[in-house]
Scaffold this active site. Structure first.
Site, PDB file in Angstrom:
ATOM      1  N   PRO A  45       0.623  -1.310   0.068  1.00  0.00           N
ATOM      2  CA  PRO A  45      -0.090   0.072  -0.113  1.00  0.00           C
ATOM      3  C   PRO A  45       0.778   1.269   0.243  1.00  0.00           C
ATOM      4  O   PRO A  45       1.801   1.400   0.808  1.00  0.00           O
ATOM      5  CB  PRO A  45      -0.781   0.017   1.112  1.00  0.00           C
ATOM      6  CG  PRO A  45      -0.150  -1.020   2.106  1.00  0.00           C
ATOM      7  CD  PRO A  45       0.722  -1.938   1.285  1.00  0.00           C
ATOM      8  N   ASN A  46       0.134   2.111  -0.874  1.00  0.00           N
ATOM      9  CA  ASN A  46       1.080   3.716  -0.823  1.00  0.00           C
ATOM     10  C   ASN A  46       2.054   3.699  -1.652  1.00  0.00           C
ATOM     11  O   ASN A  46       2.663   4.700  -1.868  1.00  0.00           O
ATOM     12  CB  ASN A  46       1.063   4.086   0.496  1.00  0.00           C
ATOM     13  CG  ASN A  46      -0.297   4.522   1.352  1.00  0.00           C
ATOM     14  OD1 ASN A  46      -1.208   4.944   0.727  1.00  0.00           O
ATOM     15  ND2 ASN A  46      -0.363   3.908   2.435  1.00  0.00           N
ATOM     16  N   ARG A  74       5.289  11.082  -2.423  1.00  0.00           N
ATOM     17  CA  ARG A  74       5.062  10.601  -0.967  1.00  0.00           C
ATOM     18  C   ARG A  74       6.444  10.783  -0.155  1.00  0.00           C
ATOM     19  O   ARG A  74       7.361  10.302  -0.392  1.00  0.00           O
ATOM     20  CB  ARG A  74       4.582   9.332  -0.947  1.00  0.00           C
ATOM     21  CG  ARG A  74       4.246   8.771   0.415  1.00  0.00           C
ATOM     22  CD  ARG A  74       3.909   7.117   0.329  1.00  0.00           C
ATOM     23  NE  ARG A  74       3.909   6.903   1.500  1.00  0.00           N
ATOM     24  CZ  ARG A  74       4.199   5.584   2.040  1.00  0.00           C
ATOM     25  NH1 ARG A  74       4.489   4.357   1.209  1.00  0.00           N
ATOM     26  NH2 ARG A  74       3.905   5.253   3.274  1.00  0.00           N
ATOM     27  N   TYR A  96      11.279   8.345   1.590  1.00  0.00           N
ATOM     28  CA  TYR A  96      11.223   7.470   0.462  1.00  0.00           C
ATOM     29  C   TYR A  96      12.086   7.777  -0.967  1.00  0.00           C
ATOM     30  O   TYR A  96      12.099   6.986  -1.841  1.00  0.00           O
ATOM     31  CB  TYR A  96       9.849   7.164  -0.009  1.00  0.00           C
ATOM     32  CG  TYR A  96       8.891   6.643   1.441  1.00  0.00           C
ATOM     33  CD1 TYR A  96       9.296   5.460   1.972  1.00  0.00           C
ATOM     34  CD2 TYR A  96       7.790   7.240   1.861  1.00  0.00           C
ATOM     35  CE1 TYR A  96       9.045   5.037   3.246  1.00  0.00           C
ATOM     36  CE2 TYR A  96       7.186   7.003   2.905  1.00  0.00           C
ATOM     37  CZ  TYR A  96       7.753   5.593   3.857  1.00  0.00           C
ATOM     38  OH  TYR A  96       7.093   5.395   4.661  1.00  0.00           O
ATOM     39  N   ASN A 152       7.789  -5.691  -0.667  1.00  0.00           N
ATOM     40  CA  ASN A 152       7.634  -4.320   0.223  1.00  0.00           C
ATOM     41  C   ASN A 152       6.269  -4.468   0.699  1.00  0.00           C
ATOM     42  O   ASN A 152       5.456  -3.882  -0.047  1.00  0.00           O
ATOM     43  CB  ASN A 152       8.139  -3.039  -0.387  1.00  0.00           C
ATOM     44  CG  ASN A 152       8.161  -1.984   0.684  1.00  0.00           C
ATOM     45  OD1 ASN A 152       7.627  -2.118   1.608  1.00  0.00           O
ATOM     46  ND2 ASN A 152       8.968  -0.899   0.315  1.00  0.00           N
ATOM     47  N   ALA A 206       2.807  -0.413   5.139  1.00  0.00           N
ATOM     48  CA  ALA A 206       2.326  -0.623   6.392  1.00  0.00           C
ATOM     49  C   ALA A 206       1.590  -1.978   7.054  1.00  0.00           C
ATOM     50  O   ALA A 206       1.860  -2.184   8.128  1.00  0.00           O
ATOM     51  CB  ALA A 206       1.219   0.449   6.503  1.00  0.00           C
ATOM     52  N   GLU A 249      12.213  -9.718   2.310  1.00  0.00           N
ATOM     53  CA  GLU A 249      11.452  -8.388   2.674  1.00  0.00           C
ATOM     54  C   GLU A 249      12.240  -7.055   2.569  1.00  0.00           C
ATOM     55  O   GLU A 249      13.495  -7.036   3.339  1.00  0.00           O
ATOM     56  CB  GLU A 249      10.962  -8.520   4.323  1.00  0.00           C
ATOM     57  CG  GLU A 249      10.348  -7.092   4.879  1.00  0.00           C
ATOM     58  CD  GLU A 249      10.269  -7.263   6.589  1.00  0.00           C
ATOM     59  OE1 GLU A 249      10.534  -8.427   7.052  1.00  0.00           O
ATOM     60  OE2 GLU A 249      10.020  -6.232   7.133  1.00  0.00           O
ATOM     61  N   HIS A 283      12.333  -2.524   2.530  1.00  0.00           N
ATOM     62  CA  HIS A 283      11.956  -1.229   2.739  1.00  0.00           C
ATOM     63  C   HIS A 283      12.807  -0.430   2.288  1.00  0.00           C
ATOM     64  O   HIS A 283      13.910  -0.420   2.260  1.00  0.00           O
ATOM     65  CB  HIS A 283      11.708  -1.103   4.450  1.00  0.00           C
ATOM     66  CG  HIS A 283      10.850  -2.361   4.886  1.00  0.00           C
ATOM     67  ND1 HIS A 283       9.532  -2.229   4.726  1.00  0.00           N
ATOM     68  CD2 HIS A 283      11.046  -3.413   5.567  1.00  0.00           C
ATOM     69  CE1 HIS A 283       8.697  -3.071   5.344  1.00  0.00           C
ATOM     70  NE2 HIS A 283      10.168  -3.902   5.893  1.00  0.00           N
ATOM     71  N   SER A 316      12.806   2.916   3.591  1.00  0.00           N
ATOM     72  CA  SER A 316      13.534   3.509   4.712  1.00  0.00           C
ATOM     73  C   SER A 316      13.969   2.559   5.669  1.00  0.00           C
ATOM     74  O   SER A 316      13.551   1.385   5.591  1.00  0.00           O
ATOM     75  CB  SER A 316      12.255   4.546   5.480  1.00  0.00           C
ATOM     76  OG  SER A 316      11.122   3.619   6.041  1.00  0.00           O
ATOM     77  N   ARG A 331      12.768   4.570  12.712  1.00  0.00           N
ATOM     78  CA  ARG A 331      11.450   5.523  12.805  1.00  0.00           C
ATOM     79  C   ARG A 331      10.866   5.187  13.958  1.00  0.00           C
ATOM     80  O   ARG A 331      11.255   4.841  15.000  1.00  0.00           O
ATOM     81  CB  ARG A 331      10.889   4.985  11.366  1.00  0.00           C
ATOM     82  CG  ARG A 331      11.893   5.447  10.185  1.00  0.00           C
ATOM     83  CD  ARG A 331      11.043   5.419   8.988  1.00  0.00           C
ATOM     84  NE  ARG A 331       9.729   6.251   8.775  1.00  0.00           N
ATOM     85  CZ  ARG A 331       9.051   6.013   7.687  1.00  0.00           C
ATOM     86  NH1 ARG A 331       9.003   4.997   7.022  1.00  0.00           N
ATOM     87  NH2 ARG A 331       7.901   6.967   7.739  1.00  0.00           N
TER      88      ARG A 331
HETATM   89  C1  DQA Z   1       7.797   1.259   3.899  1.00  0.00           C
HETATM   90  C2  DQA Z   1       8.055   1.123   5.492  1.00  0.00           C
HETATM   91  C3  DQA Z   1       6.561   1.251   6.288  1.00  0.00           C
HETATM   92  O1  DQA Z   1       6.839   1.565   7.700  1.00  0.00           O
HETATM   93  C4  DQA Z   1       5.607   2.188   5.468  1.00  0.00           C
HETATM   94  O2  DQA Z   1       4.403   2.007   5.980  1.00  0.00           O
HETATM   95  C5  DQA Z   1       5.745   2.174   4.012  1.00  0.00           C
HETATM   96  C6  DQA Z   1       6.989   1.986   3.074  1.00  0.00           C
HETATM   97  C7  DQA Z   1       9.383   1.243   3.218  1.00  0.00           C
HETATM   98  O3  DQA Z   1       9.432   0.960   2.088  1.00  0.00           O
HETATM   99  O4  DQA Z   1      10.224   2.217   4.005  1.00  0.00           O
HETATM  100  O5  DQA Z   1       4.708   2.433   3.271  1.00  0.00           O
HETATM  101  O6  DQA Z   1       7.563  -0.225   3.822  1.00  0.00           O
END
Ligand code: DQA
Length: 151
Positions: free
Chosen positions: A9-10, A17, A22, A83, A86, A107, A109, A111, A116
């Site tokens: 998501p997102n 964003r 990111y 990835n 959230a 997995e 990410h 960030s 964080r």
């Molecule tokens: C994320 C880190 C997650 O905590 C966050 O909700 C994201 C992006 C990252 O790629 O850093 O949507 O997965």
């Protein structure tokens, strides 16, 4: 041989964003870098993005079912780069989906989730993944792909 790259998501909002976390690269930029690198190793990249938890679960199941139903297909699916956004921090359903397949999942990410907010320090999926790469922006995906290329 194929690598499935799943963006949760997102992540379709990358580029616009929160660039301080990111970066400025879009999802398309990242996918293109992966496709280019994979081609040097004769690997095919399939990409998938969804904001919907159940669709991510179904995609993971699909990769696993391909393995059970079709031996040739299973040889083709070398791994999954995920990835989960959230959902990383909340989704037992994603964890169960990963546990239920034999295809290795890395997995990733953009960030560093451990640097964080506290709620991002917990990953529901880490224990059932091959490993976690976090904090290298688009290179997190590249490093995961390099593992599959070398491995
Ligand atoms: C994320 C880190 C997650 O905590 C966050 O909700 C994201 C992006 C990252 O790629 O850093 O949507 O997965």
């Amino acid at each position: 041989m194929k690598i499935l790259v799943i963006h949760g998501p997102n992540l379709n909002m990358l580029g616009k964003r929160e660039p301080e976390y990111y970066g400025s690269e879009t999802l398309l930029d990242i996918n293109q870098q992966l496709i280019k690198l994979a081609a040097t190793a004769n690997l095919e990249i399939e990409t998938f993005q969804s904001n919907i938890e159940g669709e991510l679960v179904s995609k993971i199941q699909e990769a696993g079912n391909a393995e059970v139903e079709d031996c040739e297909q299973s040889q083709q699916m070398k791994g999954i780069i995920l990835n989960a956004g959230a959902y990383t921090h909340t989704s037992i359903a994603l964890r169960d989906a990963i546990s239920s397949i034999k295809v290795p999942v890395i997995e990733v990410h953009l960030s560093n989730i451990h640097a964080r907010e506290d709620f991002r320090h917990t990953s529901m999926i880490a224990a059932v993944c091959k490993g976690q790469i976090s904090g290298f922006a688009a290179k997190s995906y590249i490093l995961a792909l390099k593992y599959f290329i070398d491995g």
